[in-house]
Scaffold this active site. Structure first.
Site, PDB file in Angstrom:
ATOM      1  CB  SER A 160      28.201   0.695  30.245  1.00 27.28           C
ATOM      2  OG  SER A 160      29.462   1.061  30.700  1.00 27.28           O
ATOM      3  CE  LYS A 178      27.346   2.643  34.824  1.00 26.29           C
ATOM      4  NZ  LYS A 178      26.227   1.713  35.112  1.00 26.29           N
TER       5      LYS A 178
END
Ligand code: COA
Length: 294
Positions: A160, A178
């Site tokens: 992420s 994300k």
């Protein structure tokens, strides 16, 4: 020795800390493994004994990387061309991996797209493209691999970012994508925990020498260059690889549903990547600081 020497927190290889064979007979499926951070993550897992399948769009680069990783680690690496935005291509890549190895223990969701663009200048398709790669790609990969990861009582790592912890200008597409990846990982951890599956997120900070850093850092003499580095150096791909080895290892067997930020504490001191508010009031004034589209 001053902290800026960069020697206070040196980069080490995971093989200096973890045993060689901890991933012997294990199989890693990694999207985005053809280059950048995910390639180094894959190499580290292979160095501890795993075989791997790396998945991406650029077949030539994948094949080259697979050969290099096999030679460097003496374990097998399969290159599989697939676009994570197409669930059928992801399913086919998983099928190929199972036909070759018979199992999947570890999955890295690493395929991602990024560029700098303000909301006012980002097309609907541009927003959708990044969501499709990062968020849908992660979901499709989870869906396709889950039966095998469950059978192996294996583990997921989703790559992420830290951008969405604050309102980061020019990063709405990635921030939204994300944030969804982080949420997906938490649900996966809770739903699949009873089946023996773990799911965690690694959130890298700025990592030197990567496509992400090259694409996202402002060019020229901007505030970015004065970003404080609490550890006395920028991140290295091996820092992310070491976190990967730890999270896949049995040493992390009670760690699931977590986000591990690997950024040398820099998020606490993060400043805007582009001059603010100039970049939002007059995007043209900072155009020269943004890497041109290829
Ligand atoms: N600025 C603004 N919009 C952009 C852009 C940029 N730098 N790059 C792509 N877009 C938009 C395009 O304009 C297009 O929208 P449109 O049809 O309305 O014009 C949309 O995004 C899709 O772009 P396209 O180039 O057709 O898609 P693609 O699938 O070939 O590639 C990316 C999209 C995001 C993957 C591409 O930027 C890329 O290849 N990046 C390199 C890899 C990368 O980002 N790695 C991650 C590093 S952190």
């Amino acid at each position: 020795m001053s902290q800026s020497d960069g020697d206070v927190h040196p980069v080490v290889d995971s093989t200096a800390v973890f045993k060689d064979g901890i991933f012997k007979n294990k199989v890693l499926f990694c999207t985005g493994g053809g280059s950048g951070i995910c390639r180094v993550m894959t190499e580290a897992v292979m160095r501890h004994g795993a075989s791997a399948a790396i998945v991406g769009r650029n077949e030539e680069r994948l094949k080259e990387t697979a050969q290099e990783l096999s030679a460097a680690t003496r374990n097998v690496c399969l290159a599989i061309k697939a676009d994570v935005r197409d669930p059928r291509q992801v399913q086919a890549a998983v099928k190929q991996t199972i036909e070759r190895y018979g199992r999947i223990d570890f999955v890295i969701n690493g395929a991602a797209g990024n560029f700098l663009a303000p909301i006012s200048g980002l097309s609907e398709n541009g927003f959708r493209t990044v969501i499709e790669i990062d968020t849908f790609g992660t979901y499709y990969t989870i869906k396709a691999t889950l039966p095998y990861v469950r059978a192996a009582k294996g583990s997921y790592i989703h790559v992420s970012a830290t951008l969405h912890y604050r309102g980061t200008p020019y990063q709405v597409h990635v921030s939204a994508a994300k944030a969804a990846v982080d949420a997906t990982s938490a649900v996966l951890a809770v739903e699949e925990g009873p089946h023996g599956v773990r799911s965690n997120v690694i959130a890298p900070g700025p990592i030197a020498g990567t496509e992400g850093e090259n694409r996202l850092s402002a060019k020229g003499p901007t505030r970015q260059n004065h970003w404080p580095l609490p550890m006395g150096r920028k991140g290295d791909s091996r820092d992310i690889a070491n976190a990967t080895v730890f999270l896949f290892s049995d040493a992390a067997s009670f760690i699931s549903g977590q986000i591990l930020v690997v950024d040398g504490a820099s998020e606490h001191l993060r400043v805007p990547m582009l001059p603010y508010p100039e970049s939002v009031l007059d995007p043209a004034s900072t155009k020269h600081l943004i890497k041109a589209r290829m």
